[in-house]
Design a protein around this motif. Structure first.
Motif, PDB file in Angstrom:
ATOM      1  N   UNK A 269      -8.245  -0.111  -6.847  1.00  0.00           N
ATOM      2  CA  UNK A 269      -7.261  -1.122  -7.265  1.00  0.00           C
ATOM      3  C   UNK A 269      -6.492  -0.537  -8.456  1.00  0.00           C
ATOM      4  N   UNK A 270      -5.160  -0.600  -8.438  1.00  0.00           N
ATOM      5  CA  UNK A 270      -4.379   0.036  -9.501  1.00  0.00           C
ATOM      6  C   UNK A 270      -4.590  -0.559 -10.896  1.00  0.00           C
ATOM      7  N   UNK A 271      -4.811  -1.858 -10.975  1.00  0.00           N
ATOM      8  CA  UNK A 271      -4.994  -2.513 -12.277  1.00  0.00           C
ATOM      9  C   UNK A 271      -6.197  -3.442 -12.180  1.00  0.00           C
ATOM     10  N   UNK A 272      -7.102  -3.349 -13.162  1.00  0.00           N
ATOM     11  CA  UNK A 272      -8.279  -4.220 -13.170  1.00  0.00           C
ATOM     12  C   UNK A 272      -9.267  -3.822 -12.091  1.00  0.00           C
ATOM     13  N   UNK A 273     -10.134  -4.752 -11.727  1.00  0.00           N
ATOM     14  CA  UNK A 273     -11.098  -4.510 -10.673  1.00  0.00           C
ATOM     15  C   UNK A 273     -12.303  -3.696 -11.085  1.00  0.00           C
ATOM     16  N   UNK A 274     -12.493  -3.486 -12.398  1.00  0.00           N
ATOM     17  CA  UNK A 274     -13.680  -2.737 -12.854  1.00  0.00           C
ATOM     18  C   UNK A 274     -14.740  -3.704 -13.353  1.00  0.00           C
TER      19      UNK A 274
ATOM     20  N   UNK B 151     -18.337   0.084 -11.473  1.00  0.00           N
ATOM     21  CA  UNK B 151     -17.656   0.174 -10.185  1.00  0.00           C
ATOM     22  C   UNK B 151     -16.195  -0.227 -10.300  1.00  0.00           C
ATOM     23  N   UNK B 152     -15.396   0.331  -9.405  1.00  0.00           N
ATOM     24  CA  UNK B 152     -13.964   0.040  -9.312  1.00  0.00           C
ATOM     25  C   UNK B 152     -13.729  -0.571  -7.934  1.00  0.00           C
ATOM     26  N   UNK B 153     -13.140  -1.764  -7.887  1.00  0.00           N
ATOM     27  CA  UNK B 153     -12.849  -2.413  -6.613  1.00  0.00           C
ATOM     28  C   UNK B 153     -11.874  -1.568  -5.800  1.00  0.00           C
ATOM     29  N   UNK B 154     -12.075  -1.525  -4.487  1.00  0.00           N
ATOM     30  CA  UNK B 154     -11.216  -0.795  -3.564  1.00  0.00           C
ATOM     31  C   UNK B 154     -10.337  -1.783  -2.794  1.00  0.00           C
TER      32      UNK B 154
END
Length: 63
Positions: free
Chosen positions: A38-43, A24-27
């Motif tokens: 999220x442009x950087x990180x958050x995975x 998942x990728x944080x929104x």
């Protein structure tokens, strides 16, 4: 991701049965009030046993 909005970008399957994990990728809030990745990180890797079912709000489906 402890209740934060996320988007699934990959699914991990066992040999049989339902998915066992999701990547998942944080929104985060973007322009015009929409959530964007999220442009950087958050995975993260989210195990299926820790995920809550998603029931869309009908208002979210209206364009």
């Amino acid at each position: 991701m402890a209740g934060r909005p996320t988007m699934v970008y990959a699914v991990e399957w066992a040999e049989a049965g339902p998915p066992v994990a999701y990547r998942v990728q944080e929104q985060v809030p973007g322009s015009h009030g929409r959530l964007v990745p999220r442009p950087v990180g958050g995975r993260e890797l989210a195990f299926a046993t820790e995920c809550l079912p998603y029931v869309p709000d009908p208002a979210d489906l209206a364009e």
